[in-house]
Write a protein that holds these residues in place. Structure first.
Motif, PDB file in Angstrom:
ATOM      1  N   ASN A 102       0.919  -1.222  -0.045  1.00  0.00           N
ATOM      2  CA  ASN A 102      -0.114   0.154  -0.179  1.00  0.00           C
ATOM      3  C   ASN A 102       0.915   1.277  -0.080  1.00  0.00           C
ATOM      4  OD1 ASN A 102       0.886   0.484   2.715  1.00  0.00           O
ATOM      5  ND2 ASN A 102      -0.597  -1.111   3.268  1.00  0.00           N
ATOM      6  N   ASP A 103       0.228   2.373  -0.032  1.00  0.00           N
ATOM      7  CA  ASP A 103       1.065   3.617  -0.273  1.00  0.00           C
ATOM      8  C   ASP A 103       1.841   3.956   1.051  1.00  0.00           C
ATOM      9  OD1 ASP A 103      -0.007   4.144  -2.623  1.00  0.00           O
ATOM     10  OD2 ASP A 103      -1.723   5.618  -2.165  1.00  0.00           O
ATOM     11  N   TYR A 104       1.149   3.460   2.216  1.00  0.00           N
ATOM     12  CA  TYR A 104       1.942   3.732   3.630  1.00  0.00           C
ATOM     13  C   TYR A 104       3.393   2.788   3.348  1.00  0.00           C
ATOM     14  CZ  TYR A 104       3.508   3.393   8.389  1.00  0.00           C
ATOM     15  OH  TYR A 104       4.024   3.160   9.693  1.00  0.00           O
ATOM     16  N   HIS A 105       3.389   1.743   3.062  1.00  0.00           N
ATOM     17  CA  HIS A 105       4.438   0.729   2.873  1.00  0.00           C
ATOM     18  C   HIS A 105       5.291   1.273   1.994  1.00  0.00           C
ATOM     19  CE1 HIS A 105       5.760  -3.761   1.876  1.00  0.00           C
ATOM     20  NE2 HIS A 105       6.517  -3.003   2.593  1.00  0.00           N
ATOM     21  N   LYS A 107       5.953   4.433   1.235  1.00  0.00           N
ATOM     22  CA  LYS A 107       6.735   5.470   1.787  1.00  0.00           C
ATOM     23  C   LYS A 107       7.906   5.238   2.762  1.00  0.00           C
ATOM     24  CE  LYS A 107       2.859   9.029   1.610  1.00  0.00           C
ATOM     25  NZ  LYS A 107       1.861   9.771   2.136  1.00  0.00           N
ATOM     26  N   VAL A 108       7.594   4.062   3.435  1.00  0.00           N
ATOM     27  CA  VAL A 108       8.537   3.579   4.281  1.00  0.00           C
ATOM     28  C   VAL A 108       9.677   2.947   3.572  1.00  0.00           C
ATOM     29  CG1 VAL A 108       9.062   1.790   6.263  1.00  0.00           C
ATOM     30  CG2 VAL A 108       6.897   3.187   6.330  1.00  0.00           C
ATOM     31  N   LYS A 111      11.832   5.760   2.269  1.00  0.00           N
ATOM     32  CA  LYS A 111      12.564   6.320   3.255  1.00  0.00           C
ATOM     33  C   LYS A 111      13.889   5.382   3.693  1.00  0.00           C
ATOM     34  CE  LYS A 111       9.186   9.365   5.392  1.00  0.00           C
ATOM     35  NZ  LYS A 111       9.847  10.628   5.069  1.00  0.00           N
ATOM     36  N   HIS A 119       3.915  -1.519  -7.141  1.00  0.00           N
ATOM     37  CA  HIS A 119       2.651  -1.605  -6.802  1.00  0.00           C
ATOM     38  C   HIS A 119       1.966  -2.744  -7.713  1.00  0.00           C
ATOM     39  CE1 HIS A 119       3.752   2.039  -5.258  1.00  0.00           C
ATOM     40  NE2 HIS A 119       2.808   1.912  -4.173  1.00  0.00           N
TER      41      HIS A 119
END
Length: 219
Positions: A102-105, A107-108, A111, A119
């Motif tokens: 997902n998008d949160y994954h 972003k991590v 980083k 995706h």
């Protein structure tokens, strides 16, 4: 020299990558924590290993840092995906591609230094949705949040006109970068090229402009 890859996670996504890389004559080390999955890919991969890739000492013992590209295709376990990516960065792997859930994954992963985040489920959903909405859009590939490449079937409205006649870039803001004509692909077609029946136009542009072109020029 053959290119060398490691694929970590042998679900549907990772497994398909292993098969395709082998078909492309690359060397592939396939890794999964499940012995059953490793057994399945042992006859296919160059090397297949049962391992916990969240353990840095395990990665070092396998010589992972000597491979030029590692693909982390771990499925549902987001924590293992993140920890594995961290460990790969720690040991100095040159290039790391990671599947995001997902998008949160995503972003991590970005980083902590993943070189490329993919995706597959989201991208496939976008392609299927675009294909269903329009009979003319045959395939759709996102380049970024706003720009894409699309394969669009030329309509009767375009047949017989040259690219300079149609002036598609000025009118719609998209570029025709190639034309598929049967088994032939015309890359960077000349302005005097006439559109033929059954041509498939490969266009690049913003999502908004591609859809505007598809609606106004092809219907």
């Amino acid at each position: 020299m053959k290119k060398e890859f490691v694929v970590i996670g042998l679900g549907r996504f990772g497994g398909s990558i292993v098969k395709e890389l082998i078909d492309l004559e690359a060397d592939v080390m396939a890794i999964d924590i499940s012995p059953e999955r490793v057994d399945e890919y042992a006859p296919i991969a160059t090397q297949a290993v049962v391992a916990d890739t969240t353990d840095e000492s395990v990665l070092r013992s396998l010589g992972i840092r000597n491979f030029e590209h590692v693909i982390v295709a771990i499925g549902e376990n987001i924590q293992s995906s993140i920890l594995t990516t961290l460990m790969l960065k720690e040991i100095g792997v040159p290039k790391i591609t990671v599947k995001a859930q997902n998008d949160y994954h995503a972003k991590v992963l970005q980083k902590i230094g993943a070189d490329n985040v993919v995706h597959p489920e989201r991208d496939m959903g976008i392609r299927i949705a675009n294909n269903m909405v329009s009979n003319n859009i045959l395939d759709y590939l996102e380049l970024s949040d706003e720009y894409s490449i699309a394969e669009i079937k030329a309509s009767d409205k375009l047949v017989g006109f040259t690219l300079i006649d149609l002036d598609i870039r000025a009118k719609y803001g998209v570029n025709i970068v190639a034309i598929k004509r049967g088994k032939q692909i015309l890359v960077s077609p000349q302005a005097i090229e006439k559109i033929q029946l059954e041509d498939i136009l490969i266009v690049i542009g913003s999502d908004k402009d591609i859809h505007s072109f598809e609606k106004k020029a092809l219907h």
